[in-house]
Enzyme design. Structure first.
Site, short mmCIF file in Angstrom:
data_model
loop_
_atom_site.label_atom_id
_atom_site.label_comp_id
_atom_site.label_asym_id
_atom_site.label_seq_id
_atom_site.Cartn_x
_atom_site.Cartn_y
_atom_site.Cartn_z
N CYS A 2 8.69 -8.27 -3.26
CA CYS A 2 9.87 -7.59 -3.79
C CYS A 2 9.93 -7.75 -5.30
O CYS A 2 9.17 -8.52 -5.88
CB CYS A 2 11.13 -8.18 -3.18
SG CYS A 2 11.12 -8.12 -1.39
N GLY A 28 8.37 -2.82 -4.32
CA GLY A 28 9.11 -2.64 -3.07
C GLY A 28 9.73 -1.27 -3.03
O GLY A 28 10.45 -0.91 -3.96
N ASN A 101 12.48 -12.87 -4.01
CA ASN A 101 11.12 -12.36 -3.83
C ASN A 101 10.29 -13.49 -3.24
O ASN A 101 10.23 -14.56 -3.81
CB ASN A 101 10.54 -11.92 -5.18
CG ASN A 101 9.04 -11.67 -5.14
OD1 ASN A 101 8.34 -11.90 -6.11
ND2 ASN A 101 8.52 -11.21 -4.02
N GLY A 102 9.67 -13.22 -2.11
CA GLY A 102 8.82 -14.23 -1.50
C GLY A 102 9.06 -14.34 -0.02
O GLY A 102 9.62 -13.42 0.59
N TYR A 257 -3.55 -6.68 -7.28
CA TYR A 257 -2.91 -5.45 -6.80
C TYR A 257 -1.44 -5.30 -7.19
O TYR A 257 -1.04 -4.25 -7.68
CB TYR A 257 -3.06 -5.36 -5.28
CG TYR A 257 -2.18 -4.31 -4.63
CD1 TYR A 257 -2.45 -2.95 -4.79
CD2 TYR A 257 -1.09 -4.67 -3.86
CE1 TYR A 257 -1.64 -1.98 -4.20
CE2 TYR A 257 -0.28 -3.70 -3.26
CZ TYR A 257 -0.56 -2.36 -3.43
OH TYR A 257 0.24 -1.42 -2.85
N THR A 303 -4.51 1.52 -8.71
CA THR A 303 -4.64 0.15 -9.18
C THR A 303 -6.06 -0.21 -9.62
O THR A 303 -6.25 -1.06 -10.47
CB THR A 303 -4.09 -0.83 -8.13
OG1 THR A 303 -2.73 -0.48 -7.88
CG2 THR A 303 -4.14 -2.27 -8.59
N ASP A 365 -12.39 0.16 -5.46
CA ASP A 365 -10.98 -0.13 -5.21
C ASP A 365 -10.70 -1.57 -5.60
O ASP A 365 -11.61 -2.38 -5.70
CB ASP A 365 -10.61 0.11 -3.73
CG ASP A 365 -9.15 0.55 -3.61
OD1 ASP A 365 -8.39 0.39 -4.59
OD2 ASP A 365 -8.76 1.06 -2.53
N ASP A 366 -9.40 -1.86 -5.80
CA ASP A 366 -9.05 -3.23 -6.19
C ASP A 366 -9.24 -4.19 -5.02
O ASP A 366 -9.57 -5.36 -5.20
CB ASP A 366 -7.61 -3.30 -6.70
CG ASP A 366 -6.62 -2.69 -5.72
OD1 ASP A 366 -6.32 -1.50 -5.84
OD2 ASP A 366 -6.18 -3.40 -4.79
O1 LIG Z 1 -7.30 -1.42 2.75
P1 LIG Z 1 -5.90 -0.90 2.70
O2 LIG Z 1 -5.08 -1.46 3.83
O3 LIG Z 1 -5.83 0.57 2.60
O4 LIG Z 1 -5.21 -1.52 1.41
C1 LIG Z 1 -5.78 -1.51 0.13
C2 LIG Z 1 -5.39 -0.28 -0.66
O5 LIG Z 1 -3.95 -0.20 -0.78
C3 LIG Z 1 -3.59 -0.30 -2.15
O6 LIG Z 1 -3.32 0.99 -2.70
P2 LIG Z 1 -1.87 1.65 -2.78
O7 LIG Z 1 -1.93 3.05 -2.34
O8 LIG Z 1 -0.87 0.78 -2.06
O9 LIG Z 1 -1.41 1.56 -4.30
P3 LIG Z 1 -2.06 2.04 -5.69
O10 LIG Z 1 -1.73 3.49 -5.87
O11 LIG Z 1 -1.35 1.16 -6.67
O12 LIG Z 1 -3.53 1.78 -5.70
C4 LIG Z 1 -4.78 -0.90 -2.85
O13 LIG Z 1 -4.83 -0.50 -4.21
C5 LIG Z 1 -5.93 -0.33 -2.07
O14 LIG Z 1 -6.23 0.98 -2.49
N1 LIG Z 2 8.39 -9.11 -0.33
C1 LIG Z 2 9.39 -9.93 -0.49
O1 LIG Z 2 9.51 -10.62 -1.48
C2 LIG Z 2 10.33 -10.02 0.71
C3 LIG Z 2 11.56 -10.87 0.54
C4 LIG Z 2 12.16 -11.24 1.91
N2 LIG Z 2 11.28 -12.12 2.62
C5 LIG Z 2 12.46 -9.99 2.71
O2 LIG Z 2 11.75 -9.69 3.65
O3 LIG Z 2 13.38 -9.29 2.37
MG LIG Z 3 -4.90 1.64 -4.13
#
Ligand SMILES: O=P(O)(O)OC[C@H]1O[C@H](OP(=O)(O)OP(=O)(O)O)[C@H](O)[C@@H]1O
Ligand SMILES: NC(=O)CC[C@H](N)C(=O)O
Ligand SMILES: [Mg+2]
Length: 503
Positions: A2, A28, A101-102, A257, A303, A365-366
């Site tokens: 979050c 989030g 957050n967490g 990420y 990313t 990819d990242d």
């Molecule tokens: O293997 P997966 O389960 O698919 O997860 C990994 C992917 O998800 C994320 O992208 P995302 O679309 O969330 O965000 P971005 O646009 O910031 O890259 C991350 O950058 C990878 O591309």
């Molecule tokens: N990603 C988060 O930081 C989640 C905060 C909290 N555990 C929730 O589920 O709302």
């Molecule tokens: Mg991505």
């Protein structure tokens, strides 16, 4: 993961909180909320949805006052119900609102303890409501009509002793001010800054420095692991280390990420760390794939863009933006439910055929988590006419669940769990697959701040810094939050009558 913000200002803070949350939206996308204090009363607006949809003009007008906190949610505990959107509120002592957050790893035990010791009722299944009540209980123990900074720090110290997990927190206490604190390992990020005005200094805390930039605040420093910061309503700033044995162990996945590249977390530029990741992976590819005939390097937006560019530089190859990203679709990984995530990849990314036709492409990819993105993106590359499709991940294989605020509760849903590189390569359908080593990933981030000796790297190596994660805990987490049980929860949710019910 979050996003949280908090401001103690000299003027109304509603717009600055809104703007801060907007630039933290990547942390989030499920729910958003703001609480302000106006004339000794808390004003709250929270609902499921993006920041731009949750707050209408009428809500913004109601959010009066010069002090407030905000939250954007990506659920990692409980359900996706509006009732679990944050900030949460308790009326005693003083009236407290809190955003977190967490993720706590002993929320159930703390919840039981709070009932046994203080008859405190927690109405949702959110760990953040437990955290709020734990904090409120400790403040209550002091029994003073007005709390001095020492009493607030004592309360945070007791919270640190009782709760475990990852937490960065902002809280408002009516008649007092804003309290922010970070877990003793500093797993989740928290940064503070200030802004000078004619009426005096304003303070802001946020998950990432980019929120401070957007609101015209200058960064003072990160809140330290275990530290608490208390800013009174009239702008006096106090801070104290409240943990007995703090360690500096920030979550490395923020750099891979979660965070925006234009943020600096724990004195590490996220952008610079991603450039380093690209350089290191480029060198590895040069060494291990010298025999491959790659024509072009293509990032999977967005990313991975920075890492991919530097892989291309290392390899002396062209970098081409072969995929167009639909700017109206959010991040896939933080969407709830595999069905949604799967559908969104094709709505989000589309191939530019000229960049693929007849070429050997290296897609970057990242990270590869569930393999939702990589599998479909490779298919798209082939459909666009690529001859060979190689794939590189700027992070190592993700094999273990996360318990500190990233929604990876189930090892079985991770594509690398129980698979070696060769079989992952087969599953995603690539002609070759290469991962960054954990050693290189750590070095890529540490290069920017050698003072950090250790990172929270559990998703890669299964080592959990809080030392409380047993296989039994992971089994229970899996049972509670895997795809099937979350789908069941979602189906039952409509039947729940929520306590929080304002629109
Ligand atoms: O293997 P997966 O389960 O698919 O997860 C990994 C992917 O998800 C994320 O992208 P995302 O679309 O969330 O965000 P971005 O646009 O910031 O890259 C991350 O950058 C990878 O591309
Ligand atoms: N990603 C988060 O930081 C989640 C905060 C909290 N555990 C929730 O589920 O709302
Ligand atoms: Mg991505």
């Amino acid at each position: 993961m979050c996003g949280i913000v908090g401001i103690v200002g000299k003027y109304p803070v509603n717009q600055a909180l809104y703007d801060g949350l907007t630039v933290l939206q990547h942390r989030g996308q499920d729910a958003a909320g703001i609480v302000t204090v106006d004339q000794n009363r808390l004003r709250l607006r929270k609902a499921n949805g993006l920041v731009k949809d949750v707050f209408e003009a009428r809500h913004m007008q109601r959010l009066a006052g010069n002090i407030g906190i905000g939250h954007v949610r990506y659920p990692t505990a409980g359900s996706a119900s509006t009732a679990e959107a944050q900030p949460f509120y308790v009326n005693s002592p003083f009236g407290i609102a809190l955003a977190h957050n967490g993720n706590l790893t002993n929320a159930d035990e703390v919840k039981d303890q709070l009932f046994n010791d203080a008859r405190r009722h927690v109405n949702t299944s959110s760990d953040s409501e437990v955290l709020l009540n734990a904090f409120a209980h400790e403040l209550q123990c002091d029994n003073a009509l007005h709390l001095m900074p020492d009493a607030i720090f004592r309360a945070v110290a007791s919270v640190h002793r009782k709760v475990r997990g990852g937490y960065a927190v902002v809280a408002l206490i009516i008649g007092h001010g804003l309290v922010a604190f970070r877990d003793p390992n500093g797993i989740r990020p928290l940064v503070m800054g200030k802004r000078e005005t004619e009426l005096g200094t304003e303070y802001m805390v946020a998950s990432e420095s980019v929120a401070l930039d957007a609101d015209g605040f200058t960064v003072l420093r990160d809140v330290m692991p275990g530290e608490a910061v208390y800013i009174t309503e009239d702008g006096q700033l106090y801070s104290q280390q409240c943990a007995e044995n703090p360690t500096y162990t920030p979550c490395i996945f923020e750099y891979v990420y979660f965070a925006r590249p234009d943020s600096t977390i724990d004195n590490v530029s996220v952008y610079a760390s991603r450039v380093n990741m690209g350089k290191k992976l480029g060198q590895k590819i040069k060494k291990e794939w010298a025999h491959l005939d790659i024509d072009v390097v293509i990032p999977i937006p967005e990313t991975s863009n920075d890492a991919a560019l530097h892989i291309a530089h290392e390899l002396g190859l062209q970098y081409r933006q072969g995929y167009v990203k639909n700017r109206y679709i959010g991040r896939t990984f933080i969407m709830p439910g595999q069905g949604e995530r799967k559908k969104s990849v094709k709505r989000k990314l589309n191939a530019i055929k000229q960049e693929f036709r007849g070429k050997n492409v290296l897609l970057v990819d990242d990270s590869i988590v569930r393999g939702t993105t990589s599998g479909q993106i490779i298919e798209m590359a082939r459909e666009a006419g690529a001859s060979k499709v190689y794939f590189a991940s700027a992070a190592p294989e993700i094999r273990f669940p996360n318990v500190y605020g990233i929604d990876m509760p189930s090892a079985n849903e991770l594509i690398a769990h129980g698979h070696d590189v060769e079989s992952i390569c087969k599953i995603i359908g690539a002609d070759g697959l290469i991962f960054q080593s954990l050693e290189d990933l750590i070095a890529a981030v540490r290069e920017e701040n050698p003072a950090i000796k250790k990172f929270e790297t559990s998703v890669f190596d299964g080592v959990y810094v809080t030392n409380d994660i047993t296989q039994d805990y992971l089994n229970r987490l899996d049972a509670a939050r895997n795809e099937d049980s979350m789908a069941l929860k979602a189906a039952n949710m409509a039947a729940d009558l929520e306590l929080y019910n304002e629109s």
